[in-house]
Scaffold this active site. Structure first.
Site: not given
Length: 407
Positions: A11, A92-93, A117, A201, A250
Site C-alpha cells: 500500500q 505488507s499487502l 482485510r 503494523h 503481520q
C-alpha cells in the site's frame, strides 16, 4: 550462483492509471479485471485507470486494486520471461501477491481476503487514534529508543517497517507517535507524516488481526511452488500453518524488509524483479544492498532490459547450439532419432516461431519444454552426469544472468 527473486509492492504504491503502459493489450489483464469485478461487485479496472485518487487511496479499495495489478504484472512476467524464481516476497499487502504468484492462494481467494482485510483495517482505524510516520536520518537505535520512551500500553508506538538502513516507519497512537516524532526531529531526523487511514503494523490493529484470523479459516491454502519469505520472520514460510499465522501476525508486527533482502542476498539472489506499480522496492533494495539489482516492470527502461537480459529467443538459440555441438557417444539409431533429432527439430521450430512472430506458448511453458529437450539430448548422447551439470550451468551463464531450476 545468481538467482532471481520476485518482489511485490504494498500500500502506498497505487496511482491512477497504474500499469496501463504494460497491461494494455495483454489479454490476461482483461480476464483478471473481469474476474475482479465479479468478485468485488464494482468495476475495478475503471477505478484503477480513472480514479478518483481519493477513492483509490482508501484502504478498502487500495488493497484489491494493488493485488490485481501485481498479479497482472506476474502473469505478464511469466508469459514473456517465465523464469522460475528462487524466492518471492512482498512488502505488507504485497505478501498476498507473492503468495498468489507461488500458488498458495488463488487470485479469487486472495482478492476476497484482501477486500475483507482492507475492511477490517479501515474499521479498526475508525477511532482516529492512530498515525504513521516515516523517518530518515536517524539511527535504528535512536528510533527504537524514542518508541520505548513515549510508548505506553494504552498508547503504543512501535516500528512498523524496517524499510532500509536510512528509512524506518513508526506506527501507533497519534499522541505517542507525535512525541516520538518531535524528539527525533530535535535530533535532526527528517519526519514525513504518512497519509494513511490507520496505524498499520502496530498493536492497535489487533481487532483487525482477530477478525482476519476468523476469515482465513474459510480458505484453502496450497503448497507453494517456491518459497515465500514472511514479513514477520524474514524467513521462508515452513508450512501452510505458518503462512496463516504469519498473515495474522503481520497485522500487528513490523515488516522486516531489510532482513528479507539480507536473507535473499545471503542465499545467492543477485537479481530482483519488482512486479506491480512504481519502483518503491527497487529503491529500497538499492539502499539495503549493492549486491542485488532490481528491475521494475513499471519502469520503461527496466522492461526493455528485462526483455533483453532474459530473452527467450536467446535461450532457445543457446540451447540449440549446445544440443548440436555436443559430441555423441550413442550409436543406436532409434535412440538417437528419438532423443536427439526430434528434440533438436522441436527447438528449431520454437525458434522459427519466435523469429516469425507466430503465436507461441507462454515463456514459462517454453522454458520448461526447452529444458526437457536439452536434458534429453545430453542424456541420449551419453554425456556424463557431471558434464551435463557443467554444460547446463554454462548455458545459464550464457544468458546474461538468467537463471532457472536447471539441476
Amino acid at each position: 550462483m545468481n538467482r532471481i527473486a520476485l518482489v511485490f509492492p504494498g500500500q502506498g504504491s497505487q496511482y491512477v492509471g497504474m500499469g496501463a503502459t504494460w497491461h494494455s493489450g495483454f489479454a490476461e489483464a482483461d480476464c483478471l479485471f473481469e474476474e475482479a469485478a465479479d468478485i468485488l461487485g464494482y468495476d475495478l479496472k475503471a477505478l484503477c485507470m480513472a480514479g478518483p485518487m481519493t477513492k483509490l487511496s482508501r484502504t478498502f479499495y487500495t488493497q484489491p486494486a494493488l493485488l490485481t495489478i501485481s498479479v497482472i504484472a506476474f502473469r505478464r512476467y511469466m508469459h514473456e520471461i517465465g523464469i522460475i524464481p528462487e524466492f518471492s516476497a512482498g512488502h505488507s499487502l504485497g505478501e498476498y501477491s507473492a503468495l498468489v504468484s507461488s500458488g498458495v492462494l488463488s487470485f479469487g481467494d486472495a482478492l476476497r481476503l484482501v477486500q475483507e482485510r482492507g475492511r477490517f483495517m479501515e474499521e479498526a482505524a475508525m477511532t482516529k487514534l492512530g498515525s504513521m510516520i516515516a523517518i530518515r536520518g536517524a539511527e535504528l537505535g535512536e528510533v527504537e529508543e524514542c518508541c520505548r520512551l513515549y510508548s505506553t500500553v494504552d498508547q503504543p508506538a512501535a516500528i512498523a517497517c524496517y524499510n532500509s538502513p536510512s528509512q524506518n516507519v513508526v506506527s501507533g497512537h497519534h499522541t505517542s507517535v507525535a512525541l516520538a516524532a518531535g524528539e527525533l526531529e530535535q535530533r535532526g531526523a527528517q519526519i514525513t507524516r504518512l497519509q494513511v487511514s490507520g496505524p498499520f503494523h502496530s498493536p492497535l490493529m489487533q481487532p483487525a488481526a482477530d477478525r482476519l484470523a476468523e476469515e482465513l479459516q474459510k480458505y484453502t491454502l496450497n503448497e507453494a511452488k517456491w518459497p515465500v519469505i514472511s514479513n514477520v520472520t524474514a524467513q521462508p514460510y515452513r508450512d501452510l500453518d505458518s503462512i496463516r499465522q504469519g498473515l495474522i501476525l503481520q497485522m500487528t508486527h513490523p515488516v522486516r524488509w531489510i532482513q528479507t533482502v539480507q536473507y535473499m542476498m545471503n542465499h545467492g539472489v543477485k537479481q530482483g524483479i519488482e512486479l506491480g506499480p512504481r519502483t518503491v522496492l527497487k529503491n529500497l533494495v538499492r539502499e539495503i544492498s549493492p549486491n542485488i539489482e532490481v528491475l521494475s516492470l513499471d519502469r520503461d527502461l527496466d522492461r526493455f532490459e528485462l526483455g533483453r537480459r532474459f530473452s527467450i529467443r536467446d535461450w532457445i538459440a543457446c540451447s540449440l547450439s549446445l544440443a548440436v555441438s555436443t559430441p555423441n557417444a550413442n550409436w543406436n539409431e532409434d535412440e538417437y532419432r528419438k532423443g536427439v533429432i526430434l528434440p533438436v527439430r522441436r527447438l528449431e521450430k520454437l525458434l522459427r516461431n519466435l523469429q516469425s512472430g507466430s503465436s507461441s506458448p507462454p515463456a514459462s511453458e517454453q522454458r520448461q519444454e526447452i529444458l526437457e529437450c536439452i536434458c534429453l539430448v545430453l542424456q541420449t548422447k551419453q554425456v556424463s552426469e557431471g558434464e551435463r551439470k557443467a554444460m547446463l550451468e554454462q548455458l545459464r551463464r550464457d544468458q546474461d544472468g538468467a537463471v532457472s531450476n536447471l539441476s
